[in-house]
Design a protein around this motif. Structure first.
Motif, PDB file in Angstrom:
ATOM      1  N   CYS A 103      49.575  46.796  40.516  1.00 56.04           N
ATOM      2  CA  CYS A 103      48.302  46.067  40.601  1.00 56.04           C
ATOM      3  C   CYS A 103      47.656  46.427  41.941  1.00 56.04           C
ATOM      4  O   CYS A 103      46.514  46.843  41.989  1.00 56.04           O
ATOM      5  CB  CYS A 103      48.577  44.563  40.509  1.00 56.04           C
ATOM      6  SG  CYS A 103      47.071  43.585  40.574  1.00 56.04           S
ATOM      7  N   ARG A 127      47.204  54.318  39.114  1.00 54.66           N
ATOM      8  CA  ARG A 127      46.286  53.250  39.489  1.00 54.66           C
ATOM      9  C   ARG A 127      46.874  52.435  40.641  1.00 54.66           C
ATOM     10  O   ARG A 127      48.105  52.374  40.816  1.00 54.66           O
ATOM     11  CB  ARG A 127      45.984  52.319  38.313  1.00 54.66           C
ATOM     12  CG  ARG A 127      47.186  51.559  37.756  1.00 54.66           C
ATOM     13  CD  ARG A 127      46.818  50.167  37.249  1.00 54.66           C
ATOM     14  NE  ARG A 127      46.495  49.254  38.341  1.00 54.66           N
ATOM     15  CZ  ARG A 127      45.662  48.248  38.263  1.00 54.66           C
ATOM     16  NH1 ARG A 127      45.024  48.010  37.136  1.00 54.66           N
ATOM     17  NH2 ARG A 127      45.456  47.453  39.310  1.00 54.66           N
ATOM     18  N   LYS A 132      41.352  43.933  46.382  1.00 58.62           N
ATOM     19  CA  LYS A 132      41.756  43.116  45.243  1.00 58.62           C
ATOM     20  C   LYS A 132      40.836  41.904  45.061  1.00 58.62           C
ATOM     21  O   LYS A 132      40.635  41.128  45.997  1.00 58.62           O
ATOM     22  CB  LYS A 132      43.197  42.601  45.443  1.00 58.62           C
ATOM     23  CG  LYS A 132      44.270  43.666  45.400  1.00 58.62           C
ATOM     24  CD  LYS A 132      44.258  44.520  44.134  1.00 58.62           C
ATOM     25  CE  LYS A 132      44.355  43.748  42.840  1.00 58.62           C
ATOM     26  NZ  LYS A 132      44.155  44.638  41.648  1.00 58.62           N
ATOM     27  N   PRO A 133      40.298  41.726  43.856  1.00 62.61           N
ATOM     28  CA  PRO A 133      39.503  40.531  43.575  1.00 62.61           C
ATOM     29  C   PRO A 133      40.450  39.386  43.204  1.00 62.61           C
ATOM     30  O   PRO A 133      40.915  39.312  42.074  1.00 62.61           O
ATOM     31  CB  PRO A 133      38.659  40.964  42.368  1.00 62.61           C
ATOM     32  CG  PRO A 133      39.507  41.992  41.671  1.00 62.61           C
ATOM     33  CD  PRO A 133      40.452  42.583  42.675  1.00 62.61           C
ATOM     34  N   GLU A 165      39.758  50.076  42.304  1.00 71.31           N
ATOM     35  CA  GLU A 165      38.570  49.249  42.020  1.00 71.31           C
ATOM     36  C   GLU A 165      37.624  49.153  43.212  1.00 71.31           C
ATOM     37  O   GLU A 165      38.063  48.969  44.353  1.00 71.31           O
ATOM     38  CB  GLU A 165      39.033  47.840  41.597  1.00 71.31           C
ATOM     39  CG  GLU A 165      37.852  46.909  41.323  1.00 71.31           C
ATOM     40  CD  GLU A 165      38.247  45.572  40.708  1.00 71.31           C
ATOM     41  OE1 GLU A 165      39.425  45.389  40.326  1.00 71.31           O
ATOM     42  OE2 GLU A 165      37.361  44.699  40.621  1.00 71.31           O
ATOM     43  N   GLN A 183      36.950  52.060  39.442  1.00 69.72           N
ATOM     44  CA  GLN A 183      37.051  50.977  38.462  1.00 69.72           C
ATOM     45  C   GLN A 183      36.072  49.860  38.808  1.00 69.72           C
ATOM     46  O   GLN A 183      35.963  49.474  39.970  1.00 69.72           O
ATOM     47  CB  GLN A 183      38.481  50.440  38.467  1.00 69.72           C
ATOM     48  CG  GLN A 183      38.716  49.266  37.532  1.00 69.72           C
ATOM     49  CD  GLN A 183      40.190  48.892  37.476  1.00 69.72           C
ATOM     50  OE1 GLN A 183      41.052  49.766  37.330  1.00 69.72           O
ATOM     51  NE2 GLN A 183      40.481  47.616  37.619  1.00 69.72           N
ATOM     52  N   GLY A 185      35.721  46.031  37.821  1.00 70.09           N
ATOM     53  CA  GLY A 185      36.602  45.036  37.222  1.00 70.09           C
ATOM     54  C   GLY A 185      35.862  44.017  36.374  1.00 70.09           C
ATOM     55  O   GLY A 185      34.627  43.972  36.345  1.00 70.09           O
ATOM     56  N   THR A 186      36.674  43.208  35.699  1.00 65.47           N
ATOM     57  CA  THR A 186      36.119  42.229  34.754  1.00 65.47           C
ATOM     58  C   THR A 186      35.096  41.297  35.410  1.00 65.47           C
ATOM     59  O   THR A 186      34.093  40.937  34.823  1.00 65.47           O
ATOM     60  CB  THR A 186      37.274  41.416  34.107  1.00 65.47           C
ATOM     61  OG1 THR A 186      36.761  40.661  33.044  1.00 65.47           O
ATOM     62  CG2 THR A 186      37.993  40.505  35.093  1.00 65.47           C
ATOM     63  N   ARG A 187      35.373  40.920  36.659  1.00 63.89           N
ATOM     64  CA  ARG A 187      34.496  39.954  37.335  1.00 63.89           C
ATOM     65  C   ARG A 187      33.161  40.560  37.717  1.00 63.89           C
ATOM     66  O   ARG A 187      32.233  39.860  38.068  1.00 63.89           O
ATOM     67  CB  ARG A 187      35.210  39.390  38.569  1.00 63.89           C
ATOM     68  CG  ARG A 187      36.425  38.572  38.201  1.00 63.89           C
ATOM     69  CD  ARG A 187      37.427  38.480  39.335  1.00 63.89           C
ATOM     70  NE  ARG A 187      38.644  37.793  38.898  1.00 63.89           N
ATOM     71  CZ  ARG A 187      39.652  38.407  38.261  1.00 63.89           C
ATOM     72  NH1 ARG A 187      39.597  39.684  37.990  1.00 63.89           N
ATOM     73  NH2 ARG A 187      40.716  37.711  37.901  1.00 63.89           N
ATOM     74  N   LYS A 208      35.526  47.720  32.992  1.00 65.67           N
ATOM     75  CA  LYS A 208      36.315  46.731  32.264  1.00 65.67           C
ATOM     76  C   LYS A 208      35.407  45.699  31.616  1.00 65.67           C
ATOM     77  O   LYS A 208      34.305  45.436  32.112  1.00 65.67           O
ATOM     78  CB  LYS A 208      37.291  46.063  33.225  1.00 65.67           C
ATOM     79  CG  LYS A 208      38.427  46.985  33.637  1.00 65.67           C
ATOM     80  CD  LYS A 208      39.520  46.188  34.259  1.00 65.67           C
ATOM     81  CE  LYS A 208      40.842  46.884  34.149  1.00 65.67           C
ATOM     82  NZ  LYS A 208      41.941  45.963  34.486  1.00 65.67           N
ATOM     83  N   ARG A 238      40.280  44.568  28.418  1.00 64.01           N
ATOM     84  CA  ARG A 238      41.354  44.010  29.252  1.00 64.01           C
ATOM     85  C   ARG A 238      41.666  42.553  28.887  1.00 64.01           C
ATOM     86  O   ARG A 238      42.287  41.829  29.642  1.00 64.01           O
ATOM     87  CB  ARG A 238      41.017  44.145  30.737  1.00 64.01           C
ATOM     88  CG  ARG A 238      39.669  43.664  31.141  1.00 64.01           C
ATOM     89  CD  ARG A 238      39.512  42.169  31.293  1.00 64.01           C
ATOM     90  NE  ARG A 238      40.254  41.675  32.427  1.00 64.01           N
ATOM     91  CZ  ARG A 238      40.643  40.413  32.565  1.00 64.01           C
ATOM     92  NH1 ARG A 238      40.380  39.509  31.619  1.00 64.01           N
ATOM     93  NH2 ARG A 238      41.300  40.027  33.640  1.00 64.01           N
ATOM     94  N   ASP A 270      43.884  47.682  28.328  1.00 63.00           N
ATOM     95  CA  ASP A 270      44.717  47.252  29.454  1.00 63.00           C
ATOM     96  C   ASP A 270      45.536  46.040  28.995  1.00 63.00           C
ATOM     97  O   ASP A 270      45.129  44.896  29.180  1.00 63.00           O
ATOM     98  CB  ASP A 270      43.821  46.889  30.647  1.00 63.00           C
ATOM     99  CG  ASP A 270      44.589  46.239  31.797  1.00 63.00           C
ATOM    100  OD1 ASP A 270      45.796  45.955  31.641  1.00 63.00           O
ATOM    101  OD2 ASP A 270      43.975  45.993  32.850  1.00 63.00           O
ATOM    102  N   HIS A 273      46.677  43.106  31.906  1.00 63.34           N
ATOM    103  CA  HIS A 273      45.826  41.960  32.237  1.00 63.34           C
ATOM    104  C   HIS A 273      45.514  41.129  31.001  1.00 63.34           C
ATOM    105  O   HIS A 273      45.239  39.937  31.110  1.00 63.34           O
ATOM    106  CB  HIS A 273      44.550  42.422  32.951  1.00 63.34           C
ATOM    107  CG  HIS A 273      44.850  42.953  34.322  1.00 63.34           C
ATOM    108  ND1 HIS A 273      45.127  44.272  34.555  1.00 63.34           N
ATOM    109  CD2 HIS A 273      44.987  42.316  35.520  1.00 63.34           C
ATOM    110  CE1 HIS A 273      45.409  44.439  35.835  1.00 63.34           C
ATOM    111  NE2 HIS A 273      45.338  43.268  36.446  1.00 63.34           N
ATOM    112  N   GLU A 299      50.288  48.102  34.299  1.00 58.51           N
ATOM    113  CA  GLU A 299      50.798  47.898  35.660  1.00 58.51           C
ATOM    114  C   GLU A 299      52.308  48.089  35.695  1.00 58.51           C
ATOM    115  O   GLU A 299      53.027  47.668  34.787  1.00 58.51           O
ATOM    116  CB  GLU A 299      50.404  46.500  36.148  1.00 58.51           C
ATOM    117  CG  GLU A 299      48.906  46.459  36.422  1.00 58.51           C
ATOM    118  CD  GLU A 299      48.414  45.173  37.031  1.00 58.51           C
ATOM    119  OE1 GLU A 299      47.328  45.200  37.634  1.00 58.51           O
ATOM    120  OE2 GLU A 299      49.084  44.130  36.900  1.00 58.51           O
TER     121      GLU A 299
END
Ligand code: PEP
Ligand code: MN
Length: 340
Positions: A103, A127, A132-133, A165, A183, A185-187, A208, A238, A270, A273, A299
């Motif tokens: 991760c 990866r 990191k979020p 990311e 990347q 990310g989802t957020r 994502k 994801r 993915d 996650h 991961e």
């Protein structure tokens, strides 16, 4: 709307159509195909009147595009996009990519150990999060630039392309410089200024799915990137928020099936996650490969119990080797089963 040119259309005919589109206040997007050129029209708010285009020389057909997304749709672009990551690695139809790594990049030692596992298992891309979020501001936030430098070292030592990311605009340049894929990310799936920034890049982007986003919203986010000029987009399912509590999220396999028809862009899964649970990662990866996804991102950590983030969903070294073997078996069987 899509203007399809006849097979024998000349460059002059194509340019005439492009001029007409501009004169009408729209944006032309020529799409050269194997047999003929099509020209997409974007920038229109309502429906476009087809007759001025139908009467131009060498125009075969004018097709209304009903979907809100255009450049990402197969209607606009029937041929599948294959994203080239490096000389050896491609993602898309006929090219299944296995992306694996921790991760977060936690230290040089941890990343190099993980990378050796990834390489030995036969995965294709490494990866590791440098930024990191995290849900909690008290959780490990990543090593930042130091983490990116470690990723560059991983690439140097293993030859594996690396992905990390970009959590915001301020770090996009750095992640783009150090990594082979950026990347989102989802957020950040609907962080429109970040999407526009990704669109100005030459580097491939893994986009994502937002954890509560519909597939249409997700495709519209990809449309932002493509509209700015970058077509090297890999969509990554994801997992989405549902009412379940047997896993972290729900891997939406039917979204993958839908996307394989709806868009020409590669689609990967993915399961780490999506599930949040180590024991679900391999079966969901296999399911994704069976239904036709173009890759998986999982991961993996040399010592998951000590991981600084997402330990419970991280595969152990042996798990990864077994997973790669099983995925390859499925891909080989599928190939054998394809009609001649
Ligand atoms: C990740 O890949 O480490 C990550 C944070 O993913 P997501 O944006 O899907 O939560
Ligand atoms: Mn993670």
């Amino acid at each position: 709307m899509l203007i399809v040119m006849k097979k024998d259309a000349t460059q002059q005919d194509i340019e005439r159509v492009i001029r007409k589109i501009r004169q009408s206040g729209y944006e032309p997007r020529p799409i050269p195909g194997r047999n003929r050129t099509a020209i997409g029209i974007v920038g229109n708010i309502g429906a476009v009147e087809p007759s001025p285009f139908l009467n131009l020389p060498s125009v075969k057909d004018v097709i209304p595009v009903t979907k809100p997304y255009k450049l990402v749709s197969r209607e606009f672009h029937p041929e599948s996009t294959v994203v080239t990551v490096s000389k050896e690695v491609k993602i898309g139809e006929g090219h299944f990519a296995i992306i694996a790594g921790p991760c977060a990049v936690e230290s040089e030692e941890q990343a190099l150990k993980a990378a050796a596992m990834v390489k030995k298992a036969g995965a294709h891309i490494f990866r590791g999060g440098a930024y990191k979020p995290r849900t909690s501001p008290y959780s490990f936030q990543g090593l930042g630039l130091e983490g990116l430098k470690i990723l560059a070292k991983v690439r140097e030592e293993t030859g594996l392309p690396v992905v990390s990311e970009a959590i915001d605009h301020s770090v996009y340049d750095l992640v783009e410089d150090y990594c082979d894929i950026v990347q989102i990310g989802t957020r950040n799936m609907q962080n429109f200024s970040l999407l526009k920034r990704a669109g100005k890049s030459n580097k491939p982007v893994i986009l994502k799915r937002g954890m509560s986003a519909t597939v249409t919203e997700w495709l519209m986010a990809a449309e932002y990137i493509l509209h700015e000029g970058n077509s090297k987009i890999i969509l990554c399912e994801r997992g989405i928020r549902t009412f379940c509590n047997h896993s972290r999220n729900t891997l939406d396999l039917s979204a993958i099936l839908f996307l394989l028809k709806e868009t020409h862009l590669p689609v990967i899964a993915d399961p780490s996650h999506a599930s949040g649970r180590r024991e679900q990662v391999a079966p969901l990866s296999l399911a994704s490969s069976i239904i036709g996804a173009h890759g998986i991102m999982v991961e993996v950590h040399p010592d998951p119990e000590r991981a600084l983030s997402d330990g419970p969903q991280s595969l152990r070294p042996d798990d990864l080797s077994a997973l790669v073997k099983d995925v390859n078996k499925i891909l080989n069987t599928k190939q054998r089963n394809e009609p001649c």
